[in-house]
Design a protein around this motif. Structure first.
Motif, mmCIF file in Angstrom:
data_model
loop_
_atom_site.group_PDB
_atom_site.id
_atom_site.type_symbol
_atom_site.label_atom_id
_atom_site.label_comp_id
_atom_site.label_asym_id
_atom_site.label_seq_id
_atom_site.Cartn_x
_atom_site.Cartn_y
_atom_site.Cartn_z
ATOM 1 N N THR A 4 21.298 22.555 84.696
ATOM 2 C CA THR A 4 21.827 23.408 85.749
ATOM 3 C C THR A 4 21.868 22.628 87.048
ATOM 4 N N ARG A 5 23.042 22.606 87.665
ATOM 5 C CA ARG A 5 23.177 21.894 88.934
ATOM 6 C C ARG A 5 22.424 22.639 90.025
ATOM 7 N N ALA A 6 21.706 21.881 90.836
ATOM 8 C CA ALA A 6 20.943 22.491 91.925
ATOM 9 C C ALA A 6 21.892 23.169 92.908
ATOM 10 N N ALA A 7 21.434 24.247 93.498
ATOM 11 C CA ALA A 7 22.242 24.938 94.498
ATOM 12 C C ALA A 7 22.468 24.010 95.684
ATOM 13 N N PRO A 8 23.710 23.893 96.168
ATOM 14 C CA PRO A 8 23.974 22.992 97.289
ATOM 15 C C PRO A 8 23.294 23.465 98.560
ATOM 16 N N ALA A 9 22.967 22.503 99.398
ATOM 17 C CA ALA A 9 22.352 22.841 100.682
ATOM 18 C C ALA A 9 23.392 23.527 101.568
ATOM 19 N N GLU A 10 22.921 24.203 102.597
ATOM 20 C CA GLU A 10 23.796 24.865 103.551
ATOM 21 C C GLU A 10 24.869 23.891 104.042
ATOM 22 N N PRO A 11 26.174 24.180 103.829
ATOM 23 C CA PRO A 11 27.219 23.207 104.086
ATOM 24 C C PRO A 11 27.395 22.844 105.548
ATOM 25 N N LEU A 12 26.967 23.696 106.468
ATOM 26 C CA LEU A 12 27.165 23.392 107.876
ATOM 27 C C LEU A 12 25.969 22.673 108.490
ATOM 28 N N ALA A 13 24.896 22.526 107.724
ATOM 29 C CA ALA A 13 23.755 21.754 108.213
ATOM 30 C C ALA A 13 24.120 20.273 108.191
ATOM 31 N N LEU A 14 23.591 19.518 109.129
ATOM 32 C CA LEU A 14 23.852 18.084 109.167
ATOM 33 C C LEU A 14 22.561 17.348 109.444
ATOM 34 N N ASP A 15 22.132 16.553 108.476
ATOM 35 C CA ASP A 15 20.950 15.720 108.640
ATOM 36 C C ASP A 15 21.402 14.387 109.230
ATOM 37 N N VAL A 16 20.788 13.972 110.308
ATOM 38 C CA VAL A 16 21.125 12.698 110.949
ATOM 39 C C VAL A 16 19.992 11.713 110.709
ATOM 40 N N GLN A 17 20.336 10.563 110.149
ATOM 41 C CA GLN A 17 19.360 9.514 109.875
ATOM 42 C C GLN A 17 19.746 8.250 110.638
ATOM 43 N N ASP A 18 18.754 7.551 111.167
ATOM 44 C CA ASP A 18 18.984 6.269 111.828
ATOM 45 C C ASP A 18 18.216 5.197 111.064
ATOM 46 N N TRP A 19 18.937 4.344 110.384
ATOM 47 C CA TRP A 19 18.314 3.310 109.559
ATOM 48 C C TRP A 19 17.954 2.059 110.354
ATOM 49 N N GLY A 20 18.316 1.997 111.622
ATOM 50 C CA GLY A 20 18.047 0.784 112.385
ATOM 51 C C GLY A 20 18.903 -0.371 111.888
ATOM 52 N N ARG A 21 18.361 -1.577 111.982
ATOM 53 C CA ARG A 21 19.095 -2.786 111.576
ATOM 54 C C ARG A 21 19.004 -2.951 110.067
ATOM 55 N N THR A 22 20.145 -3.176 109.404
ATOM 56 C CA THR A 22 20.163 -3.304 107.947
ATOM 57 C C THR A 22 21.042 -4.464 107.506
ATOM 58 N N GLU A 23 20.726 -4.984 106.345
ATOM 59 C CA GLU A 23 21.604 -5.936 105.649
ATOM 60 C C GLU A 23 22.645 -5.105 104.904
ATOM 61 N N TYR A 24 23.890 -5.557 104.890
ATOM 62 C CA TYR A 24 24.994 -4.720 104.422
ATOM 63 C C TYR A 24 24.822 -4.258 102.979
ATOM 64 N N ARG A 25 24.478 -5.174 102.079
ATOM 65 C CA ARG A 25 24.372 -4.792 100.663
ATOM 66 C C ARG A 25 23.277 -3.738 100.454
ATOM 67 N N SER A 26 22.161 -3.907 101.156
ATOM 68 C CA SER A 26 21.075 -2.932 101.031
ATOM 69 C C SER A 26 21.518 -1.567 101.536
#
Length: 225
Positions: A4-26
């Motif tokens: 059973t597919r999990a119920a989708p999260a609220e579609p209008l919510a937006l989680d913002v993540q800041d990964w800082g400096r990254t290597e492109y492939r990673s």
């Protein structure tokens, strides 16, 4: 036994993540993991910010490799990796001082990639306008422009209607590495940055905050359109 597919999260919510400096492939591998999570409903819509180590990325457009003006060995000796990607578009440069945004968005309810691209463009136009730059679209060209000076590149992909890749905004970017490519295949324009246009260093966190706010506002508006 069927899963059973999990119920989708609220579609209008937006989680913002800041990964800082990254290597492109990673960062790409982390993007792919988020795409799978979004497809399975384990997370909601997500906007990732990052700042890449120096890299030239080649998109899926045929002939993009011809717009790399350096031998890969010469690029490497300058500390710039060369990586083929599956996003749309041609060749571009990522590096320090540039805000890269990767929206992981479920378009399943809308299924309109062109409208999504217009949304990304408007997010950038509105953000730059708030900070004093009258940016705009340019007929027949991708990205965001100040006249014939390109300040932001856009290249996206989607998998089962979940988006990945996104945009790159030149904030305090050293523009010298763009001389090693024909950026996005454009021969009738140049590249620029917020720093160059405004004459002073820009607060990267302020830019990210404005981008996230505009993205959330326009995403909500598009869902109710």
């Amino acid at each position: 036994m069927a899963q059973t597919r999990a119920a989708p999260a609220e579609p209008l919510a937006l989680d913002v993540q800041d990964w800082g400096r990254t290597e492109y492939r990673s960062a790409f591998a982390m993007q792919e993991a988020l795409v799978r999570d979004r497809q399975e409903g384990r997370i909601g819509d997500t906007l990732v910010f990052t700042e890449h180590d120096q890299v030239y990325t080649l998109g899926a457009r045929p002939g993009a490799e011809r717009h790399l003006l350096l031998a890969e060995s010469d690029a490497a000796s300058s500390g710039i990796a060369v990586i083929k990607t599956n996003r749309g578009g041609d060749i571009t440069y990522h590096g320090p001082g540039q805000v890269v945004g990767y929206p992981i968005i479920d378009l399943g309810a809308r299924r309109d990639l062109h409208a999504y691209l217009r949304l990304l463009e408007q997010v950038l136009i509105n953000t730059l306008g708030t900070l004093g730059l009258a940016a705009a679209r340019r007929s027949g060209k991708t990205g965001i422009w100040l006249g014939t000076r390109k300040i932001a590149a856009i290249g996206v992909a989607s998998r089962r209607w979940v988006t990945y890749h996104g945009f790159a905004l030149n904030v305090n970017t050293d523009l010298a590495p763009f001389a090693g490519i024909v950026p996005c295949g454009i021969t009738d324009g140049t590249v620029t940055s917020m720093h160059l246009e405004l004459g002073h260093a820009i607060d990267m966190q302020e830019v990210k905050g404005l981008l996230a706010s505009e993205f959330r506002t326009l995403l909500v508006a598009s869902a109710h359109a």
